[in-house]
Design an enzyme around this catalytic site. Structure first.
Site, short mmCIF file in Angstrom:
data_model
loop_
_atom_site.label_atom_id
_atom_site.label_comp_id
_atom_site.label_asym_id
_atom_site.label_seq_id
_atom_site.Cartn_x
_atom_site.Cartn_y
_atom_site.Cartn_z
N ILE A 1 0.89 -1.16 0.00
CA ILE A 1 0.00 0.00 0.00
C ILE A 1 0.93 1.21 0.00
O ILE A 1 1.60 1.48 0.99
CB ILE A 1 -0.93 0.01 1.22
CG1 ILE A 1 -1.88 -1.18 1.18
CG2 ILE A 1 -1.72 1.32 1.28
CD1 ILE A 1 -2.82 -1.26 2.37
N PRO A 2 1.00 1.94 -1.11
CA PRO A 2 2.09 2.90 -1.31
C PRO A 2 1.90 4.26 -0.63
O PRO A 2 1.78 5.29 -1.28
CB PRO A 2 2.13 3.04 -2.83
CG PRO A 2 0.71 2.85 -3.25
CD PRO A 2 0.16 1.81 -2.31
N CYS A 3 1.91 4.25 0.71
CA CYS A 3 1.77 5.52 1.43
C CYS A 3 2.97 6.43 1.20
O CYS A 3 2.88 7.64 1.42
CB CYS A 3 1.54 5.27 2.92
SG CYS A 3 2.84 4.33 3.74
N HIS A 4 4.09 5.86 0.72
CA HIS A 4 5.27 6.68 0.43
C HIS A 4 5.03 7.63 -0.75
O HIS A 4 5.80 8.57 -0.95
CB HIS A 4 6.48 5.79 0.14
CG HIS A 4 6.28 4.84 -1.00
ND1 HIS A 4 5.62 3.64 -0.85
CD2 HIS A 4 6.65 4.91 -2.31
CE1 HIS A 4 5.60 3.01 -2.01
NE2 HIS A 4 6.20 3.76 -2.92
#
Length: 280
Positions: free
Chosen positions: A245-248
């Site tokens: 989950i690409p919260c970056h």
């Protein structure tokens, strides 16, 4: 014992920090190589092998101007129908394979005593991770600079669950994400504990394409909660599955990359690495 991949990432991280801190002076190859204590030739080769591009080109992807351009693109597309249906380009290919299933109250009741969790450690381009799974999917993934500390943080999430240190096929399938060998990637199922709002935010994060960036306000708009930027920020920060989950990919509206649970240098490395893969 540290692997060569871990050692190389540590050197890359040190170089990225130096490049970011000194970008105004545009340090040359010799200067950066000296800071990471290897020869310019070996540094150039190591960095190019890791990032796929030269250090100079990589630095361009970390600039405020590039970040602002990415924000403009994604503010226009985050809620588009084409984006929702995965027609925004090959950069989204891996995200199409992600499916979030929320845990039921019974599954995390009493500290998760009904859950049986497999976990293992693996190497990635950004350092070692701990990855954990239930029979329904990946329930946790975090960077693990210290293995004991990483497992302790996992066990705090589900203190009464049963744990086995074993690599299973659910974990193996998810780890193909780091090699981009999507021909081997079956649908990655995520089995997550979260509120309805958190799950909605995490699903929105999956719609940010690889190499793309967005801000908290745009995420709030996309889930039809335009006044909930602060709550969105909290949900992003509580993401239990690093990278998948690409919260970056969520940064400040100013173009500044902002903070990251697993370190700002690692976030910077991930953003630049993805931009290089997409070829902006």
């Amino acid at each position: 014992m540290e692997t060569q991949q871990t050692i190389n990432y540590q050197r890359i991280a040190e170089a990225i920090t130096y490049l970011k801190d000194n970008f105004k002076t545009q340090p040359n190859l010799d200067e950066v190589a000296e800071k990471v204590h290897i020869s310019p030739f070996h540094f150039q080769r190591m960095f190019s092998d890791w990032a796929g591009i030269s250090p100079k080109k990589f630095l361009q992807y970390l600039s405020i101007d590039h970040a602002k351009n990415m924000l403009k693109q994604n503010q226009a597309t985050l809620a588009d129908t084409a984006f929702e249906t995965g027609l925004s380009g090959t950069g989204r290919l891996h995200d199409l394979f992600m499916n979030i299933e929320g845990m039921t109250p019974a599954e995390y009741k009493n500290g998760g005593q009904s859950l049986y969790i497999n976990y293992s450690f693996a190497e990635t381009p950004f350092g070692q991770i701990l990855i954990a799974s239930t029979p329904k999917g990946i329930c946790y993934m975090a960077f693990a600079d210290e293995q004991d500390e990483a497992f302790e943080l996992l066990s705090e999430q589900f203190p009464n669950a049963g744990y086995s240190q074993v690599v299973d096929t659910i974990q193996q399938n998810a780890l193909y994400i780091f090699t981009q060998d999507w021909s081997k990637l079956n649908q990655v199922k995520l089995h997550l504990k979260g509120t309805a709002f958190q799950l909605k935010v995490w699903e929105a994060l999956l719609r940010i394409p690889m190499g793309g960036l967005t801000d908290y306000g745009s995420i709030a708009q996309s889930i039809h909660s335009p006044n909930a930027s602060r709550a969105v920020g909290s949900a992003v920060g509580s993401n239990p599955v690093a990278f998948l989950i690409p919260c970056h990919r969520v940064i400040r509206s100013t173009g500044d990359f902002g903070q990251y649970h697993w370190g700002t240098t690692r976030k910077t490395a991930m953003i630049g690495w993805e931009a290089a893969r997409v070829g902006y």
